[in-house]
Write a protein that holds these residues in place. Structure first.
Motif, PDB file in Angstrom:
ATOM      1  N   LEU A 101       0.851  -1.194   0.000  1.00  0.00           N
ATOM      2  CA  LEU A 101       0.000   0.000   0.000  1.00  0.00           C
ATOM      3  C   LEU A 101       0.889   1.247   0.000  1.00  0.00           C
ATOM      4  CD1 LEU A 101      -3.039   0.667   0.058  1.00  0.00           C
ATOM      5  CD2 LEU A 101      -2.830   0.906   2.530  1.00  0.00           C
ATOM      6  N   LEU A 106      -2.406   5.255  -2.872  1.00  0.00           N
ATOM      7  CA  LEU A 106      -3.392   5.985  -2.084  1.00  0.00           C
ATOM      8  C   LEU A 106      -3.723   7.329  -2.726  1.00  0.00           C
ATOM      9  CD1 LEU A 106      -2.191   5.215   1.544  1.00  0.00           C
ATOM     10  CD2 LEU A 106      -4.368   4.543   0.515  1.00  0.00           C
ATOM     11  N   ARG A 110      -7.336   8.558  -3.887  1.00  0.00           N
ATOM     12  CA  ARG A 110      -7.901   9.839  -3.470  1.00  0.00           C
ATOM     13  C   ARG A 110      -8.413  10.627  -4.672  1.00  0.00           C
ATOM     14  NH1 ARG A 110      -3.757  14.430  -2.259  1.00  0.00           N
ATOM     15  NH2 ARG A 110      -3.712  14.137  -4.515  1.00  0.00           N
ATOM     16  N   MET A 126     -10.093   9.107   3.743  1.00  0.00           N
ATOM     17  CA  MET A 126      -8.643   8.950   3.899  1.00  0.00           C
ATOM     18  C   MET A 126      -8.280   8.848   5.379  1.00  0.00           C
ATOM     19  SD  MET A 126      -7.370   8.711   0.914  1.00  0.00           S
ATOM     20  CE  MET A 126      -5.676   8.710   1.496  1.00  0.00           C
ATOM     21  N   CYS A 149      -0.604   7.068   4.673  1.00  0.00           N
ATOM     22  CA  CYS A 149      -1.620   8.127   4.655  1.00  0.00           C
ATOM     23  C   CYS A 149      -1.070   9.448   5.175  1.00  0.00           C
ATOM     24  CB  CYS A 149      -2.828   7.712   5.493  1.00  0.00           C
ATOM     25  SG  CYS A 149      -3.785   6.357   4.783  1.00  0.00           S
TER      26      CYS A 149
END
Length: 329
Positions: A101, A106, A110, A126, A149
């Motif tokens: 990941l 990510l 998004r 998120m 994140c």
């Protein structure tokens, strides 16, 4: 000790962490395999080895489901968060192993999510992913060198615009509410406008929680998780005395918030006033501020623990400020 094996023209290096676990990696050159194995052995001796074995075995979906089962269920808003998790689990990104990941994946998620969702909604999803990863790191002891994140920039959210119910609108709403089948609707509106009480808090009030001599009520199991005692306006008290006493002891004979929403939507059609019921809290905070209430008093009555949030509820008009400036000291 490290071991090496050549297979299909490539070199595989294996380093044993303990009697049960080992890590491995494949290289084209044997020299690179030896270097990597030696680095691992040094890290093992220093206790710095990065063991991604667990992160290689669990997907983001499995982590989210575990978070939902063990953490979300404890929250007051567990229904809303459960819905968000289930919605997330229908996206392909959740099939990614935690070790894979990356920040890039990510960020792509998004940007894709923002095509169908507003900036505020995207940021909340998120944040949910980030909380699940922290849960995996801190509670499940899954090793990850970082939470990806934390490197994702939040989308800029539009300026918050709260609504205030004007006096003439209030008059029409209360007049039309008298014709509703929900005989308690007028009181619910007054409790929001005059006292700043949340819809959910209103529905939990029992008659035994009201002090009819001191015009106060105890609000139990509030959004913040704490009970608080607040004041009640004179007209709200008068309306309370008009309502019949319910056998179940509740002040409002209504169990569900969506029932209040139904009658509020009906009232909006009758009046043509297109504002949310939550606007009553904005109206209370604004009026209280304009009437000289202190921040502490408004916070205590409305239950705002974060003054930054309270600031979003007060909408002082420029006309009011102009009048203040005309006062000669």
């Amino acid at each position: 000790m490290a071991s090496y094996r050549k297979r299909n023209g490539k070199w595989s290096a294996r380093v044993r962490l303990n009697k049960e676990r080992q890590i491995s990696k494949t290289f084209i050159l044997k020299e690179d395999a030896i270097k990597w194995a030696r680095d691992c052995e040094v890290k093992i001796q220093k206790g710095l080895i990065e063991d991604l074995n667990q992160a290689d075995q669990i997907t983001l979906k499995e982590l989210l489901q575990s978070y939902k089962k063990n953490e979300t269920i404890k929250k007051k808003g567990f229904k809303e968060e459960s819905y968000k998790i289930d919605k997330l689990c229908r996206h392909e990104i959740v099939n990614t192993k935690l070790s894979k990941l990356s920040v890039l994946k990510l960020r792509e998620f998004r940007d894709a999510w923002s095509l169908d969702h507003g900036p505020s909604s995207v940021n909340k999803y998120m944040t949910l992913i980030s909380m699940a990863i922290k849960y995996g790191q801190q509670t499940l002891a899954i090793y990850l060198p970082k939470n990806p994140c934390e490197f994702i920039k939040r989308l800029r959210e539009p300026e918050f615009k709260g609504e205030v119910i004007k006096p003439d609108e209030e008059k029409v709403l209360l007049e039309k509410a008298e014709h509703s089948k929900a005989k308690w609707l007028k009181l619910v509106i007054m409790l929001g406008l005059d006292c700043g009480i949340r819809r959910g808090e209103i529905l939990k009030i029992r008659r035994e929680d009201i002090d009819f001599n001191k015009n106060t009520v105890i609000l139990r199991e509030t959004k913040n998780g704490l009970s608080r005692k607040v004041g009640l306006s004179k007209r709200a008290m008068d309306e309370i005395n008009k309502l019949p006493i319910n056998i179940n002891g509740k002040l409002i004979n209504c169990e569900r918030g969506d029932t209040v929403d139904f009658y509020w939507q009906q009232l909006k059609k009758w009046t043509g006033i297109n504002k949310r019921f939550h606007s009553t809290r904005h109206t209370f905070a604004t009026r209280a501020s304009m009437n000289g209430w202190s921040i502490t008093e408004i916070s205590a009555q409305g239950g705002w623990r974060d003054l930054k949030v309270l600031k979003r509820y007060t909408h002082i008009s420029a006309e009011h400020l102009a009048k203040k400036l005309q006062i000669v000291k």
